[in-house]
Design an enzyme around this catalytic site. Sequence first.
Site, PDB file in Angstrom:
ATOM      1  N   GLU A 105       0.834  -1.210   0.000  1.00  0.00           N
ATOM      2  CA  GLU A 105       0.000   0.000   0.000  1.00  0.00           C
ATOM      3  C   GLU A 105       0.861   1.249   0.000  1.00  0.00           C
ATOM      4  O   GLU A 105       2.032   1.194   0.373  1.00  0.00           O
ATOM      5  CB  GLU A 105      -0.878   0.031   1.277  1.00  0.00           C
ATOM      6  CG  GLU A 105      -1.912  -1.065   1.312  1.00  0.00           C
ATOM      7  CD  GLU A 105      -2.680  -1.096   2.633  1.00  0.00           C
ATOM      8  OE1 GLU A 105      -2.398  -0.280   3.521  1.00  0.00           O
ATOM      9  OE2 GLU A 105      -3.554  -1.959   2.761  1.00  0.00           O
ATOM     10  N   LYS A 150       2.442   4.363   1.539  1.00  0.00           N
ATOM     11  CA  LYS A 150       2.689   4.861   2.897  1.00  0.00           C
ATOM     12  C   LYS A 150       2.442   6.364   2.809  1.00  0.00           C
ATOM     13  O   LYS A 150       3.291   7.118   2.317  1.00  0.00           O
ATOM     14  CB  LYS A 150       4.108   4.558   3.370  1.00  0.00           C
ATOM     15  CG  LYS A 150       4.347   5.053   4.796  1.00  0.00           C
ATOM     16  CD  LYS A 150       5.746   4.759   5.266  1.00  0.00           C
ATOM     17  CE  LYS A 150       5.974   5.027   6.733  1.00  0.00           C
ATOM     18  NZ  LYS A 150       5.388   6.215   7.279  1.00  0.00           N
ATOM     19  N   ARG A 210       4.810  -3.245  17.533  1.00  0.00           N
ATOM     20  CA  ARG A 210       5.569  -2.982  16.309  1.00  0.00           C
ATOM     21  C   ARG A 210       5.755  -4.341  15.664  1.00  0.00           C
ATOM     22  O   ARG A 210       6.643  -5.099  16.040  1.00  0.00           O
ATOM     23  CB  ARG A 210       6.912  -2.350  16.673  1.00  0.00           C
ATOM     24  CG  ARG A 210       7.525  -1.578  15.545  1.00  0.00           C
ATOM     25  CD  ARG A 210       8.647  -0.705  16.028  1.00  0.00           C
ATOM     26  NE  ARG A 210       8.232   0.607  16.500  1.00  0.00           N
ATOM     27  CZ  ARG A 210       7.773   1.583  15.733  1.00  0.00           C
ATOM     28  NH1 ARG A 210       7.679   1.418  14.425  1.00  0.00           N
ATOM     29  NH2 ARG A 210       7.423   2.742  16.231  1.00  0.00           N
TER      30      ARG A 210
HETATM   31  P1  AMP Z   1       6.380   5.572  10.802  1.00  0.00           P
HETATM   32  O1  AMP Z   1       5.586   6.750  11.229  1.00  0.00           O
HETATM   33  O2  AMP Z   1       7.557   5.928   9.946  1.00  0.00           O
HETATM   34  O3  AMP Z   1       6.711   4.642  11.950  1.00  0.00           O
HETATM   35  O4  AMP Z   1       5.475   4.692   9.833  1.00  0.00           O
HETATM   36  C1  AMP Z   1       4.302   4.071  10.241  1.00  0.00           C
HETATM   37  C2  AMP Z   1       3.120   4.986  10.024  1.00  0.00           C
HETATM   38  O5  AMP Z   1       2.809   5.117   8.646  1.00  0.00           O
HETATM   39  C3  AMP Z   1       1.842   4.471  10.606  1.00  0.00           C
HETATM   40  O6  AMP Z   1       1.781   4.688  11.995  1.00  0.00           O
HETATM   41  C4  AMP Z   1       0.789   5.273   9.848  1.00  0.00           C
HETATM   42  O7  AMP Z   1       0.552   6.498  10.516  1.00  0.00           O
HETATM   43  C5  AMP Z   1       1.480   5.597   8.533  1.00  0.00           C
HETATM   44  N1  AMP Z   1       0.842   4.986   7.338  1.00  0.00           N
HETATM   45  C6  AMP Z   1       0.715   5.628   6.164  1.00  0.00           C
HETATM   46  N2  AMP Z   1       0.131   4.844   5.245  1.00  0.00           N
HETATM   47  C7  AMP Z   1      -0.148   3.662   5.851  1.00  0.00           C
HETATM   48  C8  AMP Z   1      -0.750   2.436   5.419  1.00  0.00           C
HETATM   49  N3  AMP Z   1      -1.190   2.256   4.171  1.00  0.00           N
HETATM   50  N4  AMP Z   1      -0.829   1.424   6.328  1.00  0.00           N
HETATM   51  C9  AMP Z   1      -0.379   1.580   7.598  1.00  0.00           C
HETATM   52  N5  AMP Z   1       0.197   2.709   8.057  1.00  0.00           N
HETATM   53  C10 AMP Z   1       0.324   3.748   7.199  1.00  0.00           C
END
Ligand code: AMP
Length: 575
Positions: free
Chosen positions: A256, A258, A425
């Site tokens: 998906e 991000k 996580r």
């Molecule tokens: P990070 O903030 O770098 O730890 O990345 C994880 C975060 O990406 C999640 O907590 C969501 O807020 C965000 N995110 C964006 N798109 C998605 C998606 N398709 N599925 C899950 N999380 C997503």
Amino acid sequence: MKSKKLAEFYEEASSTTKRLEKIKILSKFLKELSENDRDVMYLLLGDIYPEYSEKRIGISNQLAIKAISKATGIGSKQVTKEWKLIGDLGKVAEKLTKKKKQATLHTAQTLTTKKVLENLRKLPELEGKGTVGKKLSLITELLSSATPIEALYLIRTLIGDLRIGIKESTVRESMALAFFPGLDKDGKKKAAKKIQDAIDRTNDLAAVFDIVRKKKLESLDKLPLQVGKPIKAMLAQKVNTIADGFKVVGKPCAIEYKYDGFRLLIHKKDKEVILFTRRLENVTNQFPEVVEYVQKYVSGKSFILDSEAVGFDKKTKEYKPFQSVSQRIRRKYHIEKLQKELPIEVNVFDIIYYEGKPQLDEPFEKRTALIKKIIKNHPYKIVHSKGIITDSEKQAKKFYKKALADNQEGIMLKNLKAEYQPGSRVGHMLKIKPEERDLDLVITGAEYGTGKRSGWLSSFILSCRDGNKGEYLEIGKVGTGIKEKTEEGTSFEELTKELTPYIIEEKGKSVKIKPKLVVSVTYQEIQKSPNYNSGFALRFPRLTVLRPDKSIKEIATPEEIKKDFENQKRNWRYG
Ligand code: AMP
């Protein structure tokens, strides 16, 4: 329970830095708690309510100083002087209470934890005229009856800095040890996992404790997921390449976008829609349009959706980075204006609960199918997140490129059969981003500036978090990226305002700050360094944005930093 007994436990727990020792001490204490003492579970972590509650004590150092002064009869100036000298307001309260107690006959009543909670719980309720005075008398009433060590921990609880090294994970392990001592190592691990799952689902330590103390591990599964009460979001692990990602989540998997936005957990209960950030903060009022989209375009009476809200340009409809919409999360005024200027699209990627049934144990592919069934796509309002299912690296790469071209951060790889694990996580949801060299870190200290910047905090100490030990390890200082004027972005003034309530120690121009405020920082390189206790330093760090939506539990860990350090070396070696 007598509050003195709790204070003695705090004292004993602080006497060791060893995790296992702390667990032993806490498990002994837990066994002594009666049914009526359940709310002491909140006090163990310095709280007065369950984590899902938004009510926090929120007492400033200044008010605590006034209360110490009133309770001990020693002037505020003298208390402040002592604070500068000792650096810990709790210790100041202990010392001055001792002095007072020696001078006066001790006629005060014995404090109970019930009375402590009763007074502390009134603090967040107070509003309007006369609030400060009322708060002061509630605190002084407690302090006047407190013995020196009770005063020490009371003040530390009030200013949100308990310093006993007990975290949620310590409580979890201690519960397992206290109530399931007969289990072997594996059994204990399983018990601890069940307890943790129940905590993540309910965010209520006392509710979990009620069941654990009856030794009914299986009943924990019945602790309900409650629509309307925030639950912790499932978190992703990081991989560097698609090939590595496939190895972890298996083939085929879902890939998906991000999205470069912020997480929104959407609850609907009958007609009411409630929105939470991943820090469990209720942000419903800030996003009236999301409430409307959910009412209009999602079918069902009750559900919990997991999504990412992403900003877009109102004219060109191009997606915009998180920075551009971050202010929407916290601004409580001029909502309508902001809504027009900084529109967001909600991208739903998971469902946790639907029409009375938790969906946590359903496989990801089934949960996704349900989302598709109940949400009608309305681009630039609410949509299913963009994704494909594939086992081909080529296709995955193409999709990755498309996500980046669409201004998003990267891609997520998800195992099709995996369950939803709140708060973890997990290795079945992975993120891949281009090597951007950015980290989420927390500010744990600062220095007041001079000249043009005098009166403002101007240089900020950044720390990562060792999740196992619950410790914060310094990795550098940042002063760049921050603006002189608030209109231009994150400013010194704004940071000073944000951080001042969390100052826990002041020495000269340096202050120690309670880890609260998460920031994103870019850097040119990670270096090994003896100057910081993480063992690493950031070269040319630059603060890019505040992350009020992120919890301190989500920031970079020493292991991740070490990995990034090694990767950067590998990348140099191979070009
Ligand atoms: P990070 O903030 O770098 O730890 O990345 C994880 C975060 O990406 C999640 O907590 C969501 O807020 C965000 N995110 C964006 N798109 C998605 C998606 N398709 N599925 C899950 N999380 C997503």
